[in-house]
Motif scaffolding. Sequence first.
Motif, short mmCIF file in Angstrom:
data_model
loop_
_atom_site.label_atom_id
_atom_site.label_comp_id
_atom_site.label_asym_id
_atom_site.label_seq_id
_atom_site.Cartn_x
_atom_site.Cartn_y
_atom_site.Cartn_z
N GLU A 1 10.16 2.25 -10.95
CA GLU A 1 9.65 1.62 -9.74
C GLU A 1 8.22 2.10 -9.46
N TYR A 2 7.34 1.15 -9.18
CA TYR A 2 5.95 1.46 -8.87
C TYR A 2 5.61 0.78 -7.55
N VAL A 3 4.81 1.47 -6.74
CA VAL A 3 4.54 0.93 -5.41
C VAL A 3 3.05 0.90 -5.08
N ASN A 4 2.66 -0.15 -4.35
CA ASN A 4 1.33 -0.18 -3.75
C ASN A 4 1.52 -0.27 -2.25
N LYS A 5 1.12 0.79 -1.55
CA LYS A 5 1.37 0.89 -0.11
C LYS A 5 0.54 -0.14 0.67
N GLU A 6 -0.68 -0.35 0.24
CA GLU A 6 -1.57 -1.26 0.95
C GLU A 6 -0.98 -2.68 0.99
N LEU A 7 -0.42 -3.11 -0.12
CA LEU A 7 0.16 -4.45 -0.18
C LEU A 7 1.63 -4.44 0.25
#
Length: 158
Positions: free
Chosen positions: A3-9
């Motif tokens: 799992e990889y995350v982009n907080k801004e989006l």
Amino acid sequence: MKEYVNKELDSKIFIENNVYKKLLMLQKKCCQFETGGIIIGYYDEECRNAVITECTNPPEDSLGTRNHFFRGVKGLKSLLKKKWNEKREYYLGEWHLHPGSSPTPSVTDISQMKKIEHNPKFNCKEPILLILGEKYNDFKVNLILFKDNKQYFYIETE
Ligand SMILES: [Zn+2]
């Protein structure tokens, strides 16, 4: 799944385990030349999170050199048609290997992805770039989403 995350989006990208294993094996073989292919998968109903279900082998007409990978096109059209008909999965972006170096995107990598972002032929306004590399003997996957002329990096969650 990885799992990889982009907080801004507020968005996530998942890599299915068997796909991740395949990438890991490729990295271990540590070929001298770059290799790559396309990413296939799907977005969830809200179009917020993507799931990568396949990183294809390089099409036959691809060319890998020491520092660059020219992805071919042979066979991709029929593969994508099959994926869509059988599983409702589609083109999500591109992947390639940086043999023996960090998975930081090169200037060429970025300009190529921008071309894909703006080329209606790809029908993919937010393409994902997956780069496989190593840093300090550590296997590393870099995931970048290209959207509105910006790049969004995804960080592995653990
Ligand atoms: Zn590259």
